[in-house]
Design an enzyme around this catalytic site. Sequence first.
Site, PDB file in Angstrom:
ATOM      1  NE  ARG A 143      37.927  55.011  88.457  1.00  0.00           N
ATOM      2  CZ  ARG A 143      37.490  54.342  87.387  1.00  0.00           C
ATOM      3  NH1 ARG A 143      36.208  54.115  87.211  1.00  0.00           N
ATOM      4  NH2 ARG A 143      38.336  53.868  86.499  1.00  0.00           N
ATOM      5  CB  VAL A 144      33.784  49.631  90.334  1.00  0.00           C
ATOM      6  CG1 VAL A 144      34.708  48.524  90.803  1.00  0.00           C
ATOM      7  CG2 VAL A 144      32.833  50.033  91.423  1.00  0.00           C
ATOM      8  CB  SER A 145      32.861  52.284  85.593  1.00  0.00           C
ATOM      9  OG  SER A 145      34.223  52.497  85.326  1.00  0.00           O
ATOM     10  CB  THR A 146      28.492  50.358  86.611  1.00  0.00           C
ATOM     11  OG1 THR A 146      28.959  49.024  86.777  1.00  0.00           O
ATOM     12  CG2 THR A 146      28.865  50.882  85.235  1.00  0.00           C
TER      13      THR A 146
ATOM     14  CD  GLN B 142      32.376  47.829  86.747  1.00  0.00           C
ATOM     15  OE1 GLN B 142      32.593  48.960  87.130  1.00  0.00           O
ATOM     16  NE2 GLN B 142      32.948  47.311  85.664  1.00  0.00           N
TER      17      GLN B 142
END
Length: 179
Positions: A7-10, A13
């Site tokens: 998982r990445v937040s944005t 990324q």
Amino acid sequence: MKIGYARVSTTEQHLDIQKRTLEEAGCEIIFKEKASGTKQDRPELKKLLDQLRRNDVLVVCKLDRLARSTRHLLEIVEILRNKKAVFYSLGEPWADTTSHAGKMIMTVFAGISEFEGDLIRERTSAGRKEAMKRGVRFGRPKKLSPEQKKLVMRLIGEGISIQEIAKTFKVNRSTIYRL
């Protein structure tokens, strides 16, 4: 089966490094997500948890990719325990429910989290009791004031329809019926 979660937040990324690391760790399936870790409603994580079977291993590169709070992490570990699956974090070797030591550490975390929850409930209850002593009312505000209630009762006595009274006071008919 080893199942990875990346998982990445944005959207700026990239998941490439996590994906490669999880593949090198032997993950056969990798669920990828671009969403904030603070969001507990993550579709890919939900799909992953729904598909887990007995003896599957959920693998993440780092704990913060899976959960942003201890409580959320423990909720996920509990789901895994119920499904007879296990958890392993590549970046935090102590977060490994495949080993006895890792299970013990997660159990201690669960106990601390439960203790913390009990303390919060106790403080909240004490605060609520003090506020009630000061006259603070909890819950939804009343739709009608005591004066309006008296007027409603008088209008009902005069034969005005419930529907007309409700429309006049801008409330639902059920509010009038409850009086």
